[in-house]
Design an enzyme around this catalytic site. Structure first.
Site, PDB file in Angstrom:
ATOM      1  N   LYS A 168       0.812  -1.226   0.000  1.00 49.47           N
ATOM      2  CA  LYS A 168       0.000   0.000   0.000  1.00 49.47           C
ATOM      3  C   LYS A 168       0.840   1.269   0.000  1.00 49.47           C
ATOM      4  O   LYS A 168       2.032   1.256   0.275  1.00 49.47           O
ATOM      5  CB  LYS A 168      -1.007  -0.039   1.159  1.00 49.47           C
ATOM      6  N   ARG A 225      -3.309 -10.019   4.804  1.00 45.49           N
ATOM      7  CA  ARG A 225      -3.718 -10.189   3.395  1.00 45.49           C
ATOM      8  C   ARG A 225      -2.603  -9.628   2.518  1.00 45.49           C
ATOM      9  O   ARG A 225      -2.327  -8.437   2.576  1.00 45.49           O
ATOM     10  CB  ARG A 225      -5.022  -9.421   3.181  1.00 45.49           C
TER      11      ARG A 225
HETATM   12  N1  PMM Z   1      -7.616  -3.664   0.528  1.00 46.66           N
HETATM   13  C1  PMM Z   1      -7.801  -3.865  -0.775  1.00 46.66           C
HETATM   14  C2  PMM Z   1      -8.717  -4.831  -1.240  1.00 46.66           C
HETATM   15  N2  PMM Z   1      -9.386  -5.614  -0.376  1.00 46.66           N
HETATM   16  N3  PMM Z   1      -9.863  -6.232   1.844  1.00 46.66           N
HETATM   17  C3  PMM Z   1      -9.692  -6.046   3.161  1.00 46.66           C
HETATM   18  N4  PMM Z   1     -10.359  -6.823   4.042  1.00 46.66           N
HETATM   19  N5  PMM Z   1      -8.856  -5.089   3.650  1.00 46.66           N
HETATM   20  C4  PMM Z   1      -8.150  -4.267   2.834  1.00 46.66           C
HETATM   21  O1  PMM Z   1      -7.438  -3.388   3.338  1.00 46.66           O
HETATM   22  C5  PMM Z   1      -8.311  -4.438   1.424  1.00 46.66           C
HETATM   23  C6  PMM Z   1      -9.189  -5.441   0.964  1.00 46.66           C
HETATM   24  C7  PMM Z   1      -7.054  -3.031  -1.758  1.00 46.66           C
HETATM   25  O2  PMM Z   1      -5.823  -3.600  -2.094  1.00 46.66           O
HETATM   26  P1  PMM Z   1      -5.518  -4.416  -3.465  1.00 46.66           P
HETATM   27  O3  PMM Z   1      -6.109  -3.614  -4.598  1.00 46.66           O
HETATM   28  O4  PMM Z   1      -4.050  -4.453  -3.511  1.00 46.66           O
HETATM   29  O5  PMM Z   1      -6.078  -5.773  -3.378  1.00 46.66           O
END
Ligand code: PMM
Length: 291
Positions: free
Chosen positions: A204, A244
């Site tokens: 991020k 994650r």
């Molecule tokens: N961030 C993204 C997508 N899904 N889900 C949860 N639970 N928490 C998060 O902070 C989150 C998420 C965005 O990141 P990406 O585009 O790299 O997947």
């Protein structure tokens, strides 16, 4: 939790796993690298991203969920739409991850409640169009705690069982780098919500800021995996239930090390540590003590 974004436009890995076969293979690779769960999403949540329509989201997500679930993978579906969650659960998903915590679609909570599946409730202040005006806080940890607490209450009232709820501070969502860092520094306070904690720091923007220093250019998202593994170790040490991440191997190692150190701490004093009071070292007034 390893991430498979079946999207052309995610900030961190957009376009790389956009067809079903590639996405399923990538999910299996993440499991081989140590992921216990694979999070499949078909919509980018990047600030300012245009929403994908429901038909397209279903087209992207459902075959990948089915493909991974049929291989025995524990799949989480990353969606703000109840219809996508419902069909993903029917295709074998084990968990619903909604970055809006049930706010974007009023049908989400009833669908999750009826399924009995675990539900990730993330801290979210709405869709961001132009600027980050919702990212203003006086005390980010207290405000995120209070707003998550209110969402958890709504989810419980909607019929989701307490032991099915996971909470997530939503790093980067309506938050500046200093907010993300403050939340990571005080994960212990979020434990007081009484639910397992998911931390999603992977690649991020705040990591780009930390790595760039005050003046420099932030490294691109794909060069933030070592920093991600460092956050994973810190989050694991702080008692997170899951992290994650896009690149699983380094994080799986980081989590293992954090766990081993924690086990050593739980085992008691270090071997050979003198007990209190029996220390033979110098006292005040001795020649050694004066050094
Ligand atoms: N961030 C993204 C997508 N899904 N889900 C949860 N639970 N928490 C998060 O902070 C989150 C998420 C965005 O990141 P990406 O585009 O790299 O997947």
């Amino acid at each position: 939790m390893g991430v498979v974004n079946v999207t052309p436009d995610s900030f961190s890995d957009g376009g790389r796993w956009f067809d079903t076969t590639t996405a399923v293979k990538h999910g299996l690779d993440l499991v081989a690298q140590g992921a216990d769960l694979v999070d499949v999403g078909g919509e980018s949540t990047r600030p300012g991203a245009t929403r994908v329509d429901e038909t397209e989201e279903l087209r992207r997500v459902i075959p990948v969920v089915r493909g991974l679930a049929s291989e025995g993978v524990a799949v989480s579906v990353d969606t703000m739409r109840a219809s996508v969650a419902e069909q993903a659960l029917a295709a074998g998903a084990a968990l619903v991850n909604d970055v809006s915590g049930g706010l974007a679609d009023p049908a989400m909570i009833p669908v999750v409640a009826a399924s009995g599946a675990p539900f990730v409730v993330m801290h979210w202040r709405g869709f961001l169009e132009g600027g980050n005006v919702k990212g203003v806080y006086e005390d980010v940890v207290t405000e995120v705690f209070d707003e998550l607490h209110a969402r958890v209450q709504a989810v419980l009232e909607g019929g989701v069982a307490p032991d099915r709820i996971v909470v997530d501070p939503g790093l980067g969502f309506s938050k500046q780098a200093e907010h993300d860092l403050a939340l990571l520094a005080h994960l212990d306070r979020l434990h007081a919500l009484g639910h397992p904690l998911l931390v999603a720091a992977s690649r991020k923007r705040f990591l780009g800021r930390v790595l760039a220093g005050p003046e420099g250019e932030p490294p691109p998202a794909r060069e933030r995996d070592a920093a991600t593994a460092a956050v994973s170790a810190l989050a694991a040490q702080a008692g997170a239930w899951a992290v994650r991440v896009h690149e699983v191997r380094a994080t799986a190692d980081a989590v293992r090390v954090a766990r081993a150190v924690e086990a050593a701490r739980a085992a008691g004093p270090a071997p050979g540590t003198p007990t209190r009071g029996a220390h033979p070292g110098p006292g005040p007034g001795t020649a050694e003590g004066a050094r």
